[in-house]
Design a protein around this motif. Structure first.
Motif, mmCIF file in Angstrom:
data_model
loop_
_atom_site.group_PDB
_atom_site.id
_atom_site.type_symbol
_atom_site.label_atom_id
_atom_site.label_comp_id
_atom_site.label_asym_id
_atom_site.label_seq_id
_atom_site.Cartn_x
_atom_site.Cartn_y
_atom_site.Cartn_z
ATOM 1 N N ASP A 2 -8.794 -13.739 -11.335
ATOM 2 C CA ASP A 2 -7.709 -13.352 -12.491
ATOM 3 C C ASP A 2 -6.426 -13.095 -11.925
ATOM 4 O O ASP A 2 -6.218 -11.893 -12.021
ATOM 5 C CB ASP A 2 -8.182 -12.590 -13.533
ATOM 6 N N TYR A 3 -5.821 -14.225 -11.430
ATOM 7 C CA TYR A 3 -4.305 -13.750 -10.694
ATOM 8 C C TYR A 3 -3.561 -13.336 -11.523
ATOM 9 O O TYR A 3 -2.517 -12.430 -11.270
ATOM 10 C CB TYR A 3 -4.274 -14.683 -9.665
ATOM 11 N N HIS A 5 -3.220 -11.919 -14.226
ATOM 12 C CA HIS A 5 -3.404 -10.524 -14.710
ATOM 13 C C HIS A 5 -2.640 -9.810 -14.097
ATOM 14 O O HIS A 5 -1.863 -8.708 -14.548
ATOM 15 C CB HIS A 5 -4.722 -10.168 -15.207
ATOM 16 N N VAL A 6 -2.606 -9.776 -12.831
ATOM 17 C CA VAL A 6 -2.160 -8.858 -11.794
ATOM 18 C C VAL A 6 -0.990 -9.324 -11.183
ATOM 19 O O VAL A 6 -0.456 -8.495 -10.188
ATOM 20 C CB VAL A 6 -3.388 -8.407 -10.830
ATOM 21 N N VAL A 8 2.385 -9.433 -11.564
ATOM 22 C CA VAL A 8 3.648 -8.797 -11.256
ATOM 23 C C VAL A 8 3.291 -7.610 -10.134
ATOM 24 O O VAL A 8 4.132 -7.623 -9.220
ATOM 25 C CB VAL A 8 3.861 -8.276 -12.564
ATOM 26 N N PRO A 9 2.538 -6.799 -10.520
ATOM 27 C CA PRO A 9 2.277 -5.381 -9.442
ATOM 28 C C PRO A 9 1.990 -5.971 -8.297
ATOM 29 O O PRO A 9 2.281 -5.505 -7.110
ATOM 30 C CB PRO A 9 1.051 -4.448 -10.257
ATOM 31 N N PHE A 10 1.008 -7.059 -8.408
ATOM 32 C CA PHE A 10 0.514 -7.415 -6.843
ATOM 33 C C PHE A 10 1.696 -8.191 -5.846
ATOM 34 O O PHE A 10 1.776 -7.982 -4.892
ATOM 35 C CB PHE A 10 -0.642 -8.722 -7.161
ATOM 36 N N THR A 13 4.115 -5.533 -4.709
ATOM 37 C CA THR A 13 3.234 -4.790 -3.663
ATOM 38 C C THR A 13 3.407 -5.426 -2.274
ATOM 39 O O THR A 13 3.495 -5.091 -1.292
ATOM 40 C CB THR A 13 1.958 -4.351 -4.038
ATOM 41 N N LEU A 14 3.099 -6.919 -2.488
ATOM 42 C CA LEU A 14 3.255 -7.662 -1.309
ATOM 43 C C LEU A 14 4.599 -7.709 -0.683
ATOM 44 O O LEU A 14 4.690 -8.027 0.533
ATOM 45 C CB LEU A 14 2.572 -9.249 -1.703
ATOM 46 N N ILE A 16 6.865 -5.655 -0.718
ATOM 47 C CA ILE A 16 6.933 -4.457 -0.066
ATOM 48 C C ILE A 16 6.280 -4.574 1.164
ATOM 49 O O ILE A 16 6.913 -3.872 2.323
ATOM 50 C CB ILE A 16 6.727 -3.197 -1.014
#
Lengths: 585, 585
Positions: A2-3, A5-6, A8-10, A13-14, A16
């Motif tokens: 379920d990409y 869903h996550v 934006v934060p994922f 983080t990637l 950074i």
């Protein structure tokens, strides 16, 4: 899976993570960062990333969002810059910095704007539809030196403190000029007719934007200092207030269309002193570390995004316009520095040498602020040309100037920064000289910088410290703090290794400093001195002197045939010091 | 004024600021936090805030967004919990914790679900339209003990380590059960018919979710440790990797519908040891501080939002259902703990006393996870009833149980946590006992926890450390690290105050420890010992012993008519230690 869903934060983080890993990668090969500045390498990584995204999707990669840049990437860098700004050289050179930042930037804006308008009149270049106002608007965004780019390059070349603060201070303080001119020309572009009233309003607005920003910053800074008075029982959230209040000052300034950069710098510089006195040592380490970490990541992301955004189809490549932009940027800056420095040197004893002038002119790097401003331009038919020109100017300054400035500094033998921290002795010396000069200024009736500094210090100790500091009756002098720091470092070294072998070179400096200051103190015993160096501080210094007198007694003759300097029985020396120091148990 | 533009970051900053100021406010009045737990006060602040928003806007205040909770507020708290989890008591009680977390939670889910279904059959309550599946779904979200609420309360009451780890470990590890049961029942609700295959798939899914989460976490943890091998030249971004990798592990686990909480706990516990050996001392302080700060702010925000979200018109107040939910939550948890502990006590020497059982049952607080899950329910006509029941259960557990648990702990005289850090002597003792027990287990052929721990340590030093640590040939033993820490602390104290007066009570403990361990060492000199305590460590210990032998020699007789213990000439004592310690300069 379920990409969505996550996502934006994922992805944040990637990005950074990519930035951090890129930084590690460069430092693994020691030779690379010593030749090419990190900013160039990062833009290069960004270009490759952009190329990959472009190749895979067959459409332009996303450009750096101006909101993200101004709200999330720029504040940490400016906060870090303001918090760690060496305040002494900054205020000593504040006149010169302001001259460069205000007059210099205006000079550059109009110089570049008018000469580009001249180029547009040449029929062969097919640029006759670019109006004077648009050229001036472009000039206002391309003229400003960028603090991020300047920091990235100047932190690596280690020029002397004055030169550094001149270029860096200018890049911070020109924000107000840039904001006002950019917004003024943008609104002029949309106006049907311009009245002379609007021009005067623009001049007035400059003062509002600059002073309003500083005022907002100082207000939040003082509030932050006041808040940390009450954090004694919950040390763990102390660092948070430094970040929250400075960010709030930035956002508030932006909300009222004031200079956010000046607000955050004023906030950081204003609160630093009081916050540091209120918070614990560990909170302090955390603040320092986290600020450095955050600004370093922000900087990395900015340069990578700059690279990524360069790739794509946003550009209109009209080479004459682009080339002349680069040339005019160089020429007008050089001229501006020459003319302004001529006036500065007439009024100062410490003149700016021609070598320094060259580095100031050459160090006028452009960066992500220009880039974000050009994307914020209202849509008109030549926007892509402006984007292309801005991109080329940024890449030219960062790559060509950024990569050649280090060899040039070496070649010209520009005075370098001294590496060691000031000793306690030096600090005491400087302090005494300041009081002396303030006294001389007072007697001669000249209201110079020492006079104002003295007044400010008086106001600070009389009112501000009582309100803002938790234990206001015992504010520690910077001398005492420095001594404690050196002592603590020494003690940790002792504990960790049981070695004292490397110490001797340092204490001798310290001792000679003490010895001199001791003599000075007997000479200068006026009322003024006792006022500022109040009893507590004097007591502290006396205590330090008493504890170190052993060393002073033991400082051997300057020349001795049989021993090398600093080798005179370190073992017994160290032992006796330790005994002396703990005799009063 | 352009508020729209800065709204998002501005409001986020203001919320965090409110949370921090609320925390400061409580601590200004020392008496308040000692009676009422902070979580209650924060919910109360939230209630007031919600009331103000409701009064001003005349519509329900915004509820806490489940995405914000699961993506931004929960991870910092779980990361903090995992990183600072005392691994020894955790692994010693892992069997009991798993039993409570898995069997206990399933027991609660079905117990609460079925008994509420029973209540729904009573005609007077008008609840006959709530199906068994919906009741079970509700049971699955209300049964799980909440780590945030448990941490907030248990950190204040200081019960003994075992009791703490039992309740807290359960609250962390029940996440996998909750995730699986919640998703299972939710999909059952939407399915037309349920086959027995689906039930077995649910059981299988539990293992996938739990073990998958742990695997994802360990993978990212090891990668993080490996990355910090290469950060020697850029210390400043070291803390970043700890945060980035653990957050990535959480997001990745969520992406694959695995247990994010277990992933981040596994990641944090896995990497801690290696990361700490690789990074600098200041990076370590920053990580510790920032984690605490972040989790503390998250926790504060969660409780304030809980309060805010309670106000409004989202609720259906069917009091019989709500009251019976509270009662069943209490009853089934108490029964579950009693039954499970009965079995646990049959297989353990260190039994769980009935006092402890009471606290475990009573400490089963519900919190924000239930709250977020109930808002994530698909829309159906009784959702508002479930929201109301969840809100009441959370408020009841946090306010009533949270406020009475401290007096009850006092009343029952539950064993408290020891406050002091273990001494070097104790550490050495524990280490020797572990080896002894591992040896006994090996000889007797019993594959117990010491056997496995020993094997894991072997694997760790043989392979993992070589890959993950920068200087793999000199991994410092925890004993050496502790000693260094104590030494450093001592040295800083010396430097800061020039006092040694408060030290004596501590060294004597240390000395007696050394003395014993010294004797022990002559007795236990088997091969196994030398394997694990490799040469470097032994050398380190011997060095420590040699340096401290002075103190051991000087430890006076246990009873002396003329001096109080620990008062025997501290001055000369301290002086001689200092001389001895620095003789080898």
């Amino acid at each position: 899976l379920d990409y969505q869903h996550v996502q934006v934060p994922f992805e944040i983080t990637l990005w950074i993570m990519l930035a951090s890993l890129a930084k590690i990668g460069f430092h693994l090969y020691n030779k690379l960062p010593s030749v090419v500045p990190e900013s160039c390498l990062l833009i290069f990584v960004g270009l490759i990333m952009g190329g990959i995204i472009y190749g895979l999707n067959d459409k332009s990669p996303p450009v750096m969002d101006s909101d993200i840049f101004f709200f999330y990437l720029l504040p940490p860098i400016v906060l870090d810059a303001g918090y760690f700004m060496p305040s002494r050289p900054f205020f000593e050179n504040i006149g010169t910095i302001l001259l460069y930042a205000v007059v210099g930037t205006i000079w550059n804006v109009f110089g570049i704007g008018f000469s580009l308008y001249g180029i547009c009149q040449v029929k062969a270049f097919r640029l006759q539809d670019v109006s004077l106002l648009h050229n001036l608007l472009f000039g206002s965004l391309i003229a400003a030196v960028d603090p991020v780019a300047v920091l990235a390059v100047f932190e690596e070349i280690h020029v002397n403190e004055k030169l550094h603060i001149l270029v860096f201070g200018e890049s911070l303080l020109n924000d107000a000029v840039t904001v006002v001119l950019y917004k003024l020309f943008r609104s002029f572009c949309e106006m049907p007719a311009i009245k002379s009233v609007d021009v005067f309003a623009g001049v007035g607005k400059f003062f509002v934007v600059a002073l309003g920003g500083v005022l907002v910053g100082l207000t939040f800074g003082m509030t932050a200092a006041f808040t940390t008075r009450f954090t004694k029982d919950i040390r763990v959230i102390e660092p948070l207030f430094v970040f929250l209040y400075s960010y709030l000052s930035y956002l508030t300034a932006e909300m009222f269309h004031l200079s956010g950069i000046m607000a955050i710098v004023a906030c950081a510089m204003g609160m630093k002193r009081y916050v540091e006195a209120n918070i614990s040592l560990k909170s302090h380490t955390t603040i320092k570390y986290f600020m450095k970490m955050w600004s370093s990541v922000s900087e990395t992301l900015i340069f990578i995004f700059l690279g990524v955004s360069t790739i794509g189809e946003n550009h209109e490549w009209n080479w004459p316009y682009i080339c002349f932009t680069v040339i005019f940027c160089l020429i007008w800056r050089a001229l501006g520095v020459l003319v302004l420095t001529f006036f500065v040197n007439r009024f100062h004893v410490n003149t700016i040498t021609s070598k320094d002038q060259f580095i100031i002119a050459y160090g006028g790097l452009r960066g992500a602020i220009c880039f974000s401003l050009v994307f914020l331009l209202p849509d008109f038919h030549r926007k892509k040309l402006f984007i292309a020109a801005t991109t080329v100017v940024i890449l030219f300054t960062v790559f060509v100037q950024g990569m050649t400035i280090r060899p040039l500094v070496d070649l010209l033998a520009v005075k370098r920064k001294r590496e060691s921290a000031p000793t306690v002795g030096e600090q005491i010396h400087i302090r005494f000289l300041d009081h002396l000069l303030a006294g001389i200024e007072d007697i001669s009736g000249h209201w110079g910088q020492y006079y104002w500094k003295d007044k400010l210090e008086y106001f600070n100790s009389k009112y501000l410290q009582k309100i803002l500091l938790r234990e206001y009756d015992q504010p520690k002098s910077s001398i005492v703090l420095l001594y404690e720091k050196l002592e603590r470092k020494h003690a940790i070294e002792l504990a960790e290794a049981g070695q004292l072998a490397r110490a001797p070179s340092h204490p001798s400096l310290l001792c000679s400093g003490f010895l001199c200051s001791n003599n000075d103190r007997t000479v200068i015993t006026d009322k003024k001195l006792e006022d500022t160096l109040n009893l507590d501080v004097l007591e502290n210094i006396q205590e330090i002197l008493a504890r170190n007198l052993y060393r002073i007694r033991r400082t051997g003759p300057a020349y001795n045939r049989h021993t090398l300097p600093g080798e005179s029985e370190p073992v017994g020396h160290a032992k006796e010091i330790l005994i002396l120091r703990h005799k009063n148990l």
